[in-house]
Design a protein around this motif. Structure first.
Motif, PDB file in Angstrom:
ATOM      1  N   TYR A   9       0.833  -1.202   0.000  1.00 41.54           N
ATOM      2  CA  TYR A   9       0.000   0.000   0.000  1.00 41.54           C
ATOM      3  C   TYR A   9       0.869   1.254   0.000  1.00 41.54           C
ATOM      4  CZ  TYR A   9      -3.809  -3.185   1.069  1.00 41.54           C
ATOM      5  OH  TYR A   9      -4.722  -4.202   1.008  1.00 41.54           O
ATOM      6  N   TRP A  13      -2.049   4.001   6.397  1.00 41.99           N
ATOM      7  CA  TRP A  13      -3.496   4.067   6.601  1.00 41.99           C
ATOM      8  C   TRP A  13      -4.271   3.104   5.700  1.00 41.99           C
ATOM      9  CZ3 TRP A  13      -6.533   4.953  10.329  1.00 41.99           C
ATOM     10  CH2 TRP A  13      -7.890   5.135  10.123  1.00 41.99           C
ATOM     11  N   PRO A  14      -4.001   3.046   4.390  1.00 41.98           N
ATOM     12  CA  PRO A  14      -4.724   2.057   3.568  1.00 41.98           C
ATOM     13  C   PRO A  14      -4.459   0.613   4.012  1.00 41.98           C
ATOM     14  CG  PRO A  14      -3.678   3.675   2.154  1.00 41.98           C
ATOM     15  CD  PRO A  14      -3.187   3.920   3.547  1.00 41.98           C
ATOM     16  N   CYS A  17      -6.620   0.065   7.039  1.00 45.77           N
ATOM     17  CA  CYS A  17      -8.027  -0.090   6.625  1.00 45.77           C
ATOM     18  C   CYS A  17      -8.276  -1.481   6.053  1.00 45.77           C
ATOM     19  CB  CYS A  17      -8.401   0.975   5.600  1.00 45.77           C
ATOM     20  SG  CYS A  17      -8.439   2.644   6.281  1.00 45.77           S
ATOM     21  N   ALA A  20      -8.137  -4.045   8.905  1.00 43.27           N
ATOM     22  CA  ALA A  20      -9.324  -3.889   9.756  1.00 43.27           C
ATOM     23  C   ALA A  20     -10.535  -4.534   9.098  1.00 43.27           C
ATOM     24  CB  ALA A  20      -9.591  -2.417  10.042  1.00 43.27           C
ATOM     25  N   ALA A  21     -10.675  -4.352   7.802  1.00 43.34           N
ATOM     26  CA  ALA A  21     -11.797  -4.962   7.076  1.00 43.34           C
ATOM     27  C   ALA A  21     -11.688  -6.482   7.090  1.00 43.34           C
ATOM     28  CB  ALA A  21     -11.838  -4.444   5.652  1.00 43.34           C
ATOM     29  N   SER A  27     -13.630  -0.185  13.704  1.00 45.61           N
ATOM     30  CA  SER A  27     -12.983   1.120  13.632  1.00 45.61           C
ATOM     31  C   SER A  27     -11.518   0.960  13.249  1.00 45.61           C
ATOM     32  CB  SER A  27     -13.088   1.825  14.982  1.00 45.61           C
ATOM     33  OG  SER A  27     -12.319   2.994  14.981  1.00 45.61           O
ATOM     34  N   GLU A  28     -11.155   1.564  12.150  1.00 46.09           N
ATOM     35  CA  GLU A  28      -9.757   1.528  11.727  1.00 46.09           C
ATOM     36  C   GLU A  28      -8.863   2.244  12.730  1.00 46.09           C
ATOM     37  OE1 GLU A  28     -12.209   2.624   9.678  1.00 46.09           O
ATOM     38  OE2 GLU A  28     -12.261   1.158   8.051  1.00 46.09           O
ATOM     39  N   GLU A  29      -9.432   3.251  13.389  1.00 43.64           N
ATOM     40  CA  GLU A  29      -8.671   4.011  14.375  1.00 43.64           C
ATOM     41  C   GLU A  29      -8.226   3.113  15.527  1.00 43.64           C
ATOM     42  OE1 GLU A  29      -6.752   7.239  16.154  1.00 43.64           O
ATOM     43  OE2 GLU A  29      -7.426   6.876  14.107  1.00 43.64           O
ATOM     44  N   ARG A  32      -5.286   1.261  14.299  1.00 43.73           N
ATOM     45  CA  ARG A  32      -4.148   2.169  14.186  1.00 43.73           C
ATOM     46  C   ARG A  32      -3.487   2.364  15.549  1.00 43.73           C
ATOM     47  NH1 ARG A  32      -2.365   6.986  15.252  1.00 43.73           N
ATOM     48  NH2 ARG A  32      -4.259   7.602  16.328  1.00 43.73           N
TER      49      ARG A  32
END
Length: 82
Positions: A9, A13-14, A17, A20-21, A27-29, A32
């Motif tokens: 990536y 962040w991607p 995400c 997380a999915a 929550s991705e946060e 993180r």
């Protein structure tokens, strides 16, 4: 997992995400924060480690308990006129 897929990536962040999915984390946060804490624990990022944080919490509880005990002893001393 984030560290493993990070090269695929353009930024962290991607990758966060995507992981997380895959894991079903709402929550991705949250993920993180977990990643950042893992980096601190590994020594690759500055900050307070999980172990240090637990020790600080333990010492704060102990300090509060000692303060309460001290107040009780002061009250007892005043009551008995010592």
């Amino acid at each position: 997992m984030v560290a493993e897929v990070r090269p695929e990536y353009p930024s962290a962040w991607p990758a966060i995400c995507a992981v997380a999915a895959k894991l079903g984390i709402g929550s991705e946060e949250t993920l993180r924060k977990w990643v950042r804490q893992a980096e601190v624990d590994a020594g690759t990022r500055p900050g307070v480690t999980t172990e240090e944080s637990a020790e600080i919490k333990r010492l704060k509880r102990e300090n509060a308990e000692l303060r309460r005990a001290n107040e009780i002893l002061k009250a007892a001393s005043a009551f008995f006129g010592l």
